[in-house]
Scaffold this motif. Structure first.
Motif, PDB file in Angstrom:
ATOM      1  N   ALA A 166      13.013 -24.429 -34.447  1.00 61.69           N
ATOM      2  CA  ALA A 166      12.337 -24.580 -33.148  1.00 61.69           C
ATOM      3  C   ALA A 166      12.547 -23.337 -32.290  1.00 61.69           C
ATOM      4  CB  ALA A 166      12.885 -25.806 -32.422  1.00 61.69           C
ATOM      5  N   ALA A 167      11.466 -22.781 -31.777  1.00 64.36           N
ATOM      6  CA  ALA A 167      11.591 -21.585 -30.952  1.00 64.36           C
ATOM      7  C   ALA A 167      10.536 -21.589 -29.864  1.00 64.36           C
ATOM      8  CB  ALA A 167      11.448 -20.332 -31.807  1.00 64.36           C
ATOM      9  N   ASN A 168      10.917 -21.075 -28.713  1.00 58.24           N
ATOM     10  CA  ASN A 168      10.011 -20.888 -27.600  1.00 58.24           C
ATOM     11  C   ASN A 168       9.410 -19.494 -27.745  1.00 58.24           C
ATOM     12  OD1 ASN A 168       9.398 -19.947 -24.727  1.00 58.24           O
ATOM     13  ND2 ASN A 168       9.839 -22.104 -24.421  1.00 58.24           N
ATOM     14  N   PRO A 169       8.133 -19.317 -27.405  1.00 62.90           N
ATOM     15  CA  PRO A 169       7.565 -17.971 -27.523  1.00 62.90           C
ATOM     16  C   PRO A 169       8.256 -16.944 -26.619  1.00 62.90           C
ATOM     17  CG  PRO A 169       5.930 -19.574 -26.687  1.00 62.90           C
ATOM     18  CD  PRO A 169       7.159 -20.336 -27.022  1.00 62.90           C
ATOM     19  N   GLU A 170       8.891 -17.425 -25.535  1.00 66.34           N
ATOM     20  CA  GLU A 170       9.626 -16.498 -24.661  1.00 66.34           C
ATOM     21  C   GLU A 170      10.847 -15.945 -25.391  1.00 66.34           C
ATOM     22  OE1 GLU A 170      11.102 -17.711 -20.669  1.00 66.34           O
ATOM     23  OE2 GLU A 170       9.360 -19.043 -20.625  1.00 66.34           O
ATOM     24  N   THR A 171      11.138 -14.684 -25.175  1.00 66.13           N
ATOM     25  CA  THR A 171      12.451 -14.174 -25.587  1.00 66.13           C
ATOM     26  C   THR A 171      13.153 -13.709 -24.319  1.00 66.13           C
ATOM     27  OG1 THR A 171      11.443 -12.039 -25.970  1.00 66.13           O
ATOM     28  CG2 THR A 171      11.857 -13.367 -27.917  1.00 66.13           C
ATOM     29  N   SER A 174      15.430 -21.392 -28.409  1.00 64.49           N
ATOM     30  CA  SER A 174      14.733 -22.674 -28.562  1.00 64.49           C
ATOM     31  C   SER A 174      14.681 -23.402 -27.223  1.00 64.49           C
ATOM     32  CB  SER A 174      15.390 -23.529 -29.642  1.00 64.49           C
ATOM     33  OG  SER A 174      16.754 -23.703 -29.389  1.00 64.49           O
ATOM     34  N   ALA A 175      15.529 -23.002 -26.278  1.00 70.43           N
ATOM     35  CA  ALA A 175      15.400 -23.439 -24.883  1.00 70.43           C
ATOM     36  C   ALA A 175      15.478 -22.171 -24.050  1.00 70.43           C
ATOM     37  CB  ALA A 175      16.509 -24.404 -24.501  1.00 70.43           C
ATOM     38  N   ALA A 176      14.376 -21.842 -23.363  1.00 67.68           N
ATOM     39  CA  ALA A 176      14.338 -20.604 -22.593  1.00 67.68           C
ATOM     40  C   ALA A 176      15.224 -20.729 -21.346  1.00 67.68           C
ATOM     41  CB  ALA A 176      12.901 -20.289 -22.189  1.00 67.68           C
ATOM     42  N   ARG A 177      15.629 -19.591 -20.810  1.00 68.67           N
ATOM     43  CA  ARG A 177      16.489 -19.558 -19.616  1.00 68.67           C
ATOM     44  C   ARG A 177      15.909 -20.443 -18.517  1.00 68.67           C
ATOM     45  NH1 ARG A 177      16.875 -16.934 -14.614  1.00 68.67           N
ATOM     46  NH2 ARG A 177      18.893 -15.962 -14.156  1.00 68.67           N
ATOM     47  N   HIS A 178      16.732 -21.313 -17.961  1.00 71.27           N
ATOM     48  CA  HIS A 178      16.288 -22.186 -16.872  1.00 71.27           C
ATOM     49  C   HIS A 178      17.469 -22.656 -16.041  1.00 71.27           C
ATOM     50  CE1 HIS A 178      17.556 -25.056 -19.952  1.00 71.27           C
ATOM     51  NE2 HIS A 178      17.737 -25.928 -18.967  1.00 71.27           N
ATOM     52  N   LEU A 179      17.148 -23.227 -14.879  1.00 73.00           N
ATOM     53  CA  LEU A 179      18.132 -23.937 -14.057  1.00 73.00           C
ATOM     54  C   LEU A 179      17.800 -25.414 -14.173  1.00 73.00           C
ATOM     55  CD1 LEU A 179      17.913 -21.854 -10.734  1.00 73.00           C
ATOM     56  CD2 LEU A 179      19.545 -21.555 -12.605  1.00 73.00           C
ATOM     57  N   ASP A 180      18.805 -26.276 -14.162  1.00 73.70           N
ATOM     58  CA  ASP A 180      18.543 -27.713 -14.126  1.00 73.70           C
ATOM     59  C   ASP A 180      18.341 -28.134 -12.669  1.00 73.70           C
ATOM     60  OD1 ASP A 180      18.933 -27.712 -16.833  1.00 73.70           O
ATOM     61  OD2 ASP A 180      20.889 -28.713 -16.767  1.00 73.70           O
ATOM     62  N   GLU A 181      17.485 -29.155 -12.497  1.00 72.01           N
ATOM     63  CA  GLU A 181      17.281 -29.677 -11.135  1.00 72.01           C
ATOM     64  C   GLU A 181      18.198 -30.873 -10.894  1.00 72.01           C
ATOM     65  OE1 GLU A 181      13.058 -30.147 -10.078  1.00 72.01           O
ATOM     66  OE2 GLU A 181      12.662 -28.873 -11.813  1.00 72.01           O
ATOM     67  N   SER A 182      19.473 -30.687 -11.195  1.00 73.44           N
ATOM     68  CA  SER A 182      20.448 -31.764 -11.019  1.00 73.44           C
ATOM     69  C   SER A 182      21.462 -31.320  -9.975  1.00 73.44           C
ATOM     70  CB  SER A 182      21.164 -31.992 -12.350  1.00 73.44           C
ATOM     71  OG  SER A 182      21.777 -30.788 -12.764  1.00 73.44           O
ATOM     72  N   PRO A 185      22.137 -20.455 -14.638  1.00 75.52           N
ATOM     73  CA  PRO A 185      21.094 -20.247 -15.651  1.00 75.52           C
ATOM     74  C   PRO A 185      21.708 -20.460 -17.041  1.00 75.52           C
ATOM     75  CG  PRO A 185      21.266 -18.360 -14.147  1.00 75.52           C
ATOM     76  CD  PRO A 185      22.473 -19.219 -13.931  1.00 75.52           C
ATOM     77  N   HIS A 186      20.956 -21.148 -17.904  1.00 74.93           N
ATOM     78  CA  HIS A 186      21.443 -21.345 -19.276  1.00 74.93           C
ATOM     79  C   HIS A 186      20.268 -21.369 -20.242  1.00 74.93           C
ATOM     80  CE1 HIS A 186      20.967 -25.293 -17.345  1.00 74.93           C
ATOM     81  NE2 HIS A 186      20.718 -25.818 -18.528  1.00 74.93           N
ATOM     82  N   ARG A 187      20.561 -21.214 -21.510  1.00 73.15           N
ATOM     83  CA  ARG A 187      19.528 -21.166 -22.553  1.00 73.15           C
ATOM     84  C   ARG A 187      20.169 -21.573 -23.865  1.00 73.15           C
ATOM     85  NH1 ARG A 187      19.091 -14.500 -23.331  1.00 73.15           N
ATOM     86  NH2 ARG A 187      21.090 -14.280 -24.421  1.00 73.15           N
ATOM     87  N   VAL A 188      19.327 -21.805 -24.876  1.00 74.08           N
ATOM     88  CA  VAL A 188      19.835 -22.110 -26.214  1.00 74.08           C
ATOM     89  C   VAL A 188      19.216 -21.112 -27.188  1.00 74.08           C
ATOM     90  CG1 VAL A 188      19.983 -23.833 -28.066  1.00 74.08           C
ATOM     91  CG2 VAL A 188      20.054 -24.580 -25.668  1.00 74.08           C
ATOM     92  N   ARG A 189      20.047 -20.425 -27.930  1.00 70.28           N
ATOM     93  CA  ARG A 189      19.554 -19.498 -28.956  1.00 70.28           C
ATOM     94  C   ARG A 189      18.882 -20.251 -30.086  1.00 70.28           C
ATOM     95  NH1 ARG A 189      21.989 -13.962 -29.969  1.00 70.28           N
ATOM     96  NH2 ARG A 189      22.946 -13.615 -27.946  1.00 70.28           N
ATOM     97  N   ALA A 190      17.786 -19.746 -30.555  1.00 71.85           N
ATOM     98  CA  ALA A 190      17.118 -20.361 -31.704  1.00 71.85           C
ATOM     99  C   ALA A 190      18.023 -20.202 -32.933  1.00 71.85           C
ATOM    100  CB  ALA A 190      15.775 -19.689 -31.941  1.00 71.85           C
TER     101      ALA A 190
END
Ligand SMILES: O=C(O)CCC(=O)C(=O)O
Ligand SMILES: [Fe+2]
Length: 324
Positions: A186-191, A199-207, A258-263
């Motif tokens: 699984a991979a996101n087109p963003e690098t 597989s999860a692009a850089r983001h902030l959680d809304e929590s 900010p966090h992300r998951v490496r493919a």
């Protein structure tokens, strides 16, 4: 690659005093420098791996049973819209299937069109993936909720806010326990700007706070210094990430992580607990004096966010305009 620190938060569950002050400082310093920390020595910490792995059994259910849990946006006629199973869709930042569990007794929020859905019951698999599964998942929710509540108060104290005022925003039941499954490859087109495939692009959680657990490595947090650090794989590891709601409540004093998951080549599963405000809680800074309106409520913000997403079109009205 650097990794984040491990912090002993045991004293957050004891009385106020020097030990608790030291735990406050350790959590604060860790989150301020590396964005995320791993926690240890809290009540029932040794149960985390076992319960997380059991809960992930939702992904081993036969396809027909997973379909029965799926949101009505994907499977028409199903009762649930918000909680339950969400299959991966192309283009989503996080390329996973996920199963969302809400509180046992959801508290209704303010009377806004579309808000009923936010307090809907969680659909449970029937039969369970294994005997006792639902009770284990509930225990995991309650456990992580207790740990997150202790930490959000700690962060409130460190940020110079009244801990009761911060705590009150999270007292109502609305938090989410999420089981996630990324397919092989699984991979996101963003690098990333550093060229890393995710597989999860850089983001902030809304929590307020997010507590994350992973079955396989890949999760990374970005510190205030702009450096990415891996969340290490150790026994019963829960990593803590600040969400954007906490940044707002503290007038920006506590930055979100900010966090992300490496493919990766293989499949990967993980679990998140998102500590969220009560639906009717205002998102104004915790030291805000005076009246607040429904426009400042967490339910309003959720509906505003969801109504702008293409897949909710026609289902969720924009609270501002009433248009679906
Ligand atoms: O899969 C992971 O480890 C992270 C998931 C995540 O960041 C999220 O669900 O917001
Ligand atoms: Fe996240």
């Amino acid at each position: 690659m650097d990794t984040v620190a491990t912090i002993d938060i045991g004293a957050l569950f004891g009385p106020a005093g020097p030990d608790r002050d030291a735990a406050d400082a350790a959590l604060w310093d860790g989150l301020r420098s590396t964005g995320s920390v791993i926690i240890r020595n809290y009540p029932e910490a040794e149960k985390v791996d076992e319960r997380a792995r059991a809960g992930l059994g939702v992904f081993d259910l036969p396809e027909a049973q997973r379909r029965a849990l799926t949101t009505r946006l994907e499977v028409s006629g199903n009762p649930n819209l918000y909680r339950g199973y969400w299959p991966v869709t192309p283009g989503r930042k996080l390329q996973n299937d996920y199963f969302d569990v809400g509180p046992a007794d959801p508290e209704p929020g303010p009377d806004l069109p579309g808000a009923e859905m936010l307090a809907e019951p969680t659909p449970w698999p029937d039969p369970e993936p294994e005997p006792g599964w639902c009770a284990t998942v509930r225990a995991h929710y309650d456990h992580l909720n207790r740990v997150a509540q202790a930490m959000i108060r700690s962060l409130g104290r460190s940020a110079g806010f009244d801990e009761a005022a911060i705590g009150a925003r999270f007292d109502g039941a609305h938090s989410t326990l999420r089981f996630l499954s990324y397919a092989k490859g699984a991979a996101n087109p963003e690098t990333g700007p550093d060229g890393v495939k995710v597989s999860a692009a850089r983001h902030l959680d809304e929590s307020g706070l997010s507590l994350l657990w992973q079955e396989a490595p890949g999760l990374e947090a970005e510190g205030q210094d702009g450096v990415w650090r891996a969340i290490p794989m150790v026994e019963n590891a829960i990593s803590v990430h600040v969400g954007s709601v906490m940044t707002g409540l503290t007038r920006g004093v506590v930055p979100a992580t900010p966090h992300r998951v490496r493919a990766s080549d293989g499949p990967r599963r993980s679990v998140g607990f998102f500590l969220e405000p009560a639906l009717s809680a205002p998102l104004t800074p915790a030291d805000h004096a005076g009246e607040t309106s429904v426009r400042e409520s967490y339910a309003w913000q959720l509906l505003k966010t969801f109504s702008a997403r293409p897949h909710w079109k026609g289902t969720i009205p924009d609270p501002e305009t009433g248009a679906a």
